[in-house]
Design a protein around this motif. Structure first.
Motif, PDB file in Angstrom:
ATOM      1  N   LEU A   1      21.159  41.246  11.640  1.00  0.00           N
ATOM      2  CA  LEU A   1      21.504  39.825  11.800  1.00  0.00           C
ATOM      3  C   LEU A   1      21.112  39.343  13.193  1.00  0.00           C
ATOM      4  N   ARG A   2      21.468  40.140  14.198  1.00  0.00           N
ATOM      5  CA  ARG A   2      21.141  39.772  15.576  1.00  0.00           C
ATOM      6  C   ARG A   2      19.623  39.739  15.774  1.00  0.00           C
ATOM      7  N   ARG A   3      18.913  40.736  15.241  1.00  0.00           N
ATOM      8  CA  ARG A   3      17.457  40.773  15.382  1.00  0.00           C
ATOM      9  C   ARG A   3      16.808  39.556  14.734  1.00  0.00           C
TER      10      ARG A   3
ATOM     11  N   VAL B   1      26.301  30.861  20.909  1.00  0.00           N
ATOM     12  CA  VAL B   1      26.504  31.432  19.579  1.00  0.00           C
ATOM     13  C   VAL B   1      26.322  32.941  19.626  1.00  0.00           C
ATOM     14  N   LEU B   2      25.281  33.402  20.293  1.00  0.00           N
ATOM     15  CA  LEU B   2      25.046  34.838  20.397  1.00  0.00           C
ATOM     16  C   LEU B   2      26.206  35.525  21.122  1.00  0.00           C
ATOM     17  N   ARG B   3      26.712  34.900  22.161  1.00  0.00           N
ATOM     18  CA  ARG B   3      27.841  35.455  22.924  1.00  0.00           C
ATOM     19  C   ARG B   3      29.082  35.582  22.042  1.00  0.00           C
ATOM     20  N   LYS B   4      29.318  34.615  21.178  1.00  0.00           N
ATOM     21  CA  LYS B   4      30.500  34.651  20.312  1.00  0.00           C
ATOM     22  C   LYS B   4      30.420  35.786  19.299  1.00  0.00           C
ATOM     23  N   ALA B   5      29.205  36.211  18.935  1.00  0.00           N
ATOM     24  CA  ALA B   5      29.034  37.309  17.982  1.00  0.00           C
ATOM     25  C   ALA B   5      28.843  38.655  18.671  1.00  0.00           C
ATOM     26  N   ASP B   6      28.729  38.651  19.979  1.00  0.00           N
ATOM     27  CA  ASP B   6      28.417  39.867  20.726  1.00  0.00           C
ATOM     28  C   ASP B   6      29.519  40.912  20.602  1.00  0.00           C
ATOM     29  N   GLY B   7      29.090  42.152  20.341  1.00  0.00           N
ATOM     30  CA  GLY B   7      30.008  43.284  20.320  1.00  0.00           C
ATOM     31  C   GLY B   7      30.849  43.425  19.061  1.00  0.00           C
ATOM     32  N   LEU B   8      30.605  42.615  18.063  1.00  0.00           N
ATOM     33  CA  LEU B   8      31.410  42.678  16.841  1.00  0.00           C
ATOM     34  C   LEU B   8      30.772  43.600  15.812  1.00  0.00           C
ATOM     35  N   ASP B   9      31.615  44.270  15.036  1.00  0.00           N
ATOM     36  CA  ASP B   9      31.117  45.141  13.972  1.00  0.00           C
ATOM     37  C   ASP B   9      30.953  44.341  12.682  1.00  0.00           C
ATOM     38  N   ALA B  10      30.518  45.007  11.634  1.00  0.00           N
ATOM     39  CA  ALA B  10      30.230  44.334  10.362  1.00  0.00           C
ATOM     40  C   ALA B  10      31.458  43.631   9.794  1.00  0.00           C
ATOM     41  N   ASP B  11      32.613  44.283   9.836  1.00  0.00           N
ATOM     42  CA  ASP B  11      33.827  43.655   9.307  1.00  0.00           C
ATOM     43  C   ASP B  11      34.204  42.415  10.113  1.00  0.00           C
ATOM     44  N   GLN B  12      34.073  42.500  11.419  1.00  0.00           N
ATOM     45  CA  GLN B  12      34.404  41.351  12.263  1.00  0.00           C
ATOM     46  C   GLN B  12      33.417  40.203  12.045  1.00  0.00           C
ATOM     47  N   LEU B  13      32.136  40.522  11.911  1.00  0.00           N
ATOM     48  CA  LEU B  13      31.142  39.477  11.653  1.00  0.00           C
ATOM     49  C   LEU B  13      31.341  38.830  10.290  1.00  0.00           C
ATOM     50  N   ASP B  14      32.066  39.491   9.411  1.00  0.00           N
ATOM     51  CA  ASP B  14      32.344  38.967   8.071  1.00  0.00           C
ATOM     52  C   ASP B  14      33.740  38.338   7.977  1.00  0.00           C
ATOM     53  N   THR B  15      34.388  38.118   9.108  1.00  0.00           N
ATOM     54  CA  THR B  15      35.721  37.506   9.127  1.00  0.00           C
ATOM     55  C   THR B  15      35.597  35.992   9.123  1.00  0.00           C
ATOM     56  N   ALA B  16      36.316  35.364   8.213  1.00  0.00           N
ATOM     57  CA  ALA B  16      36.315  33.904   8.117  1.00  0.00           C
ATOM     58  C   ALA B  16      37.615  33.344   8.685  1.00  0.00           C
ATOM     59  N   LEU B  17      37.608  32.055   8.926  1.00  0.00           N
ATOM     60  CA  LEU B  17      38.793  31.326   9.356  1.00  0.00           C
ATOM     61  C   LEU B  17      39.149  30.361   8.231  1.00  0.00           C
ATOM     62  N   PRO B  18      40.051  30.796   7.314  1.00  0.00           N
ATOM     63  CA  PRO B  18      40.368  29.962   6.158  1.00  0.00           C
ATOM     64  C   PRO B  18      40.860  28.579   6.589  1.00  0.00           C
ATOM     65  N   PRO B  19      40.578  27.566   5.785  1.00  0.00           N
ATOM     66  CA  PRO B  19      40.071  27.645   4.420  1.00  0.00           C
ATOM     67  C   PRO B  19      38.559  27.797   4.328  1.00  0.00           C
ATOM     68  N   SER B  20      37.847  27.757   5.438  1.00  0.00           N
ATOM     69  CA  SER B  20      36.400  27.908   5.411  1.00  0.00           C
ATOM     70  C   SER B  20      36.032  29.358   5.081  1.00  0.00           C
TER      71      SER B  20
END
Length: 177
Positions: free
Chosen positions: A105-107, A30-49
């Motif tokens: 978030l990471r901390r 899970v940490l690896r999947k979020a690694d290196g992403l900025d705020a906009d990317q961390l706030d990206t959803a995969l609709p319809p979720s």
């Protein structure tokens, strides 16, 4: 300490090593999947979720604190969870992630895992996998063992690691390990 460097769970370990090995592997995934992403990317959803990677990190930090501190040890909720008005926003950990900086978030996620590891290690050392949690199951009032909590965390992480794979692929096309 959790990192994006993953170690495969042991193939011949005892029950504790196997459970903790799989849990750590999924946490790192899970940490690896979020690694290196900025705020906009961390706030990206995969609709319809509406689920996001930032929301997942925040949610899993809450899950760690709830199961390993509140349920297992009977501690009151810690901050930031203690002062949340859950009646006003039942999904606060998800919605608050939208305005929480990525490094926070990471901390929170990494710190929650470190606390959980210490609390689980204490129970393993003193009472073993069969130790009964301080709190009982909310809906049935049944006792809960540490073994059940660890398996439940693996199940929770397994589902969310799959979600994280799909969301990260949506963000930048990254797939796989």
């Amino acid at each position: 300490m959790i990192s994006t460097d993953r170690t495969d769970p042991p193939l011949t370990g005892d029950e504790v090593a196997t459970l903790l090995g799989f849990l750590d592997f999924l946490r790192s995934t899970v940490l690896r999947k979020a690694d290196g992403l900025d705020a906009d990317q961390l706030d990206t959803a995969l609709p319809p979720s509406t689920m996001t990677l930032g929301g997942l990190l925040h949610h899993l930090a809450l899950v760690e604190d709830d199961w390993c501190s509140v349920v297992l040890h009977g501690n009151p909720p810690a901050e930031p969870w203690a002062s949340v008005d859950w009646a006003a926003d039942r999904d606060w950990e998800w919605t608050a992630a939208r305005t929480t900086p990525p490094e926070e978030l990471r901390r929170r996620y990494v710190d929650a895992i470190a606390r959980s590891d210490a609390l689980v290690e204490q129970v393993l050392r003193e009472r073993g996998l069969d130790a009964v949690a301080a709190r009982r199951q909310r809906h049935t009032d049944q006792e809960i063992s540490l073994r059940w909590i660890l398996v439940h965390l693996i199940e929770e992480y397994g589902r969310h690691a799959g979600h994280a794979d799909l969301i990260r692929e949506r963000i930048d096309g990254s797939t796989g390990e």
